[in-house]
Design an enzyme around this catalytic site. Structure first.
Site, PDB file in Angstrom:
ATOM      1  N   SER A  94       0.866  -1.187   0.000  1.00 60.94           N
ATOM      2  CA  SER A  94       0.000   0.000   0.000  1.00 60.94           C
ATOM      3  C   SER A  94       0.895   1.226   0.000  1.00 60.94           C
ATOM      4  O   SER A  94       1.509   1.550   1.023  1.00 60.94           O
ATOM      5  CB  SER A  94      -0.906   0.004   1.237  1.00 60.94           C
ATOM      6  OG  SER A  94      -1.781  -1.091   1.210  1.00 60.94           O
ATOM      7  N   LYS A 169      -7.296   1.449  -2.402  1.00 62.17           N
ATOM      8  CA  LYS A 169      -6.816   1.052  -1.070  1.00 62.17           C
ATOM      9  C   LYS A 169      -6.832   2.233  -0.099  1.00 62.17           C
ATOM     10  O   LYS A 169      -7.192   2.078   1.077  1.00 62.17           O
ATOM     11  CB  LYS A 169      -5.404   0.478  -1.168  1.00 62.17           C
ATOM     12  CG  LYS A 169      -4.791   0.072   0.180  1.00 62.17           C
ATOM     13  CD  LYS A 169      -5.646  -0.973   0.905  1.00 62.17           C
ATOM     14  CE  LYS A 169      -5.124  -1.269   2.327  1.00 62.17           C
ATOM     15  NZ  LYS A 169      -3.881  -2.046   2.322  1.00 62.17           N
ATOM     16  N   LYS A 237       0.497   5.464   8.128  1.00 65.67           N
ATOM     17  CA  LYS A 237       1.110   5.701   6.814  1.00 65.67           C
ATOM     18  C   LYS A 237       0.039   5.827   5.734  1.00 65.67           C
ATOM     19  O   LYS A 237       0.102   6.724   4.881  1.00 65.67           O
ATOM     20  CB  LYS A 237       2.088   4.565   6.507  1.00 65.67           C
ATOM     21  CG  LYS A 237       2.747   4.611   5.142  1.00 65.67           C
ATOM     22  CD  LYS A 237       2.059   3.708   4.117  1.00 65.67           C
ATOM     23  CE  LYS A 237       2.129   2.258   4.484  1.00 65.67           C
ATOM     24  NZ  LYS A 237       1.490   1.384   3.454  1.00 65.67           N
TER      25      LYS A 237
END
Length: 295
Positions: A94, A169, A237
């Protein structure tokens, strides 16, 4: 197929295991040593990412963040050194959508194809081959790789061109974070008001508020089981990607910013490696009450 797999952590190791079980030859590289279970199942350890690429037709990456992917692809001894025309790189990490598009161009310059295919489902989904896989790339490349995705996941969706998987995502991670926050607030309210949060959770799983997060992470909050899972540091993140790209798009994501602040409060308590369901601890600190405590 000869498949390279780089990144054999909580998610990557079981994903690679499913590919071996499906009959593929796996060439493996990880920051730490390759797990013995994968070697015993028939996987082959490689010294460098370049060696993985040389010995494989398709190279799968499952790494923590954008700089890690760039280093593994284009750093010394990286995948790019072992690429030749006709090979495919599948990045299941990701990472930033814009960086993904740049990496795809650089791989294409070496004759390779590129798919971005981030996943959702966490450790449980990885172990059970039940991941949701969101794929960006050319349709014909996706079709060639689809059997590999089906060995690792339950829901496989071609979203659009390169970078689209990463966009999907990021959207997923926004929704997951905000749902964790909602479940945490609901269970904390129930507990503080004197109800049994386990019974409340059981009651509302039969109604409109039900979700996989209420089912899985609600149980974690009640049982106090915060081993990852999916680490808060990694979810931070992903929310950074959401907020950074939102600024670029001129888009306000106020609830996402709140979720990020709650994660930051957990990190301040030493919780970067806690499961993301431990966001509840930040709310508990504000309330001076933990889910499950007597009212």
């Amino acid at each position: 197929m000869n498949i390279g797999f780089i990144g054999l952590g909580i998610m990557g190791a079981p994903m690679a295991g499913h590919l071996i079980a499906a009959g593929h030859s796996l060439f493996l590289k990880s920051r730490r040593s390759v797990p013995n279970a994968l070697l015993a199942a028939g996987g082959t350890a490689c010294a460098t990412a370049a060696e993985v690429a040389k010995r494989s037709d398709t190279i799968v990456l499952m790494l923590p963040d954008t700089p890690d992917v760039e280093q593994v692809l284009f750093g010394p001894g990286g995948v790019a050194e072992g690429l030749s025309p006709g090979k495919t790189v599948i990045d299941m990490s990701s990472i930033a959508p814009l960086a993904t598009k740049d990496f795809a161009v650089r791989v294409a310059a070496r004759g390779g194809a590129y798919l971005d295919a981030p996943v959702s489902g966490g450790e449980v989904g990885a172990k059970n081959a039940a991941l949701s896989i969101m794929v960006g790339g050319e349709p014909e490349v996706f079709e060639r790789a689809k059997p590999l995705f089906e060995a690792m996941g339950k829901t496989v969706t071609h979203v659009g061109p390169v970078g689209s998987g990463q966009v999907a995502k990021v959207a997923n991670q926004i929704i997951v974070a905000l749902t964790i926050e909602a479940v945490a607030e609901g269970l904390l309210f129930a507990s503080k008001a004197g109800a049994d949060p386990a019974k409340v959770r059981q009651a509302i799983t039969g109604g409109l508020a039900t979700s996989r997060i209420l089912e899985l992470h609600g149980a974690r909050m009640i049982e106090r089981t915060f081993d990852p899972g999916f680490r808060i540091g990694l979810h931070q993140k992903d929310l950074n990607l959401a907020l950074d790209n939102a600024r670029t798009l001129g888009l306000s994501l106020p609830a996402t910013a709140l979720a990020q602040q709650l994660f930051s409060a957990c990190v301040a308590q030493g919780g970067a490696a806690w499961d993301h369901s431990a966001m509840v601890k930040a709310l508990e600190a504000l309330a001076n009450h933990a889910v499950g405590d007597a009212a």
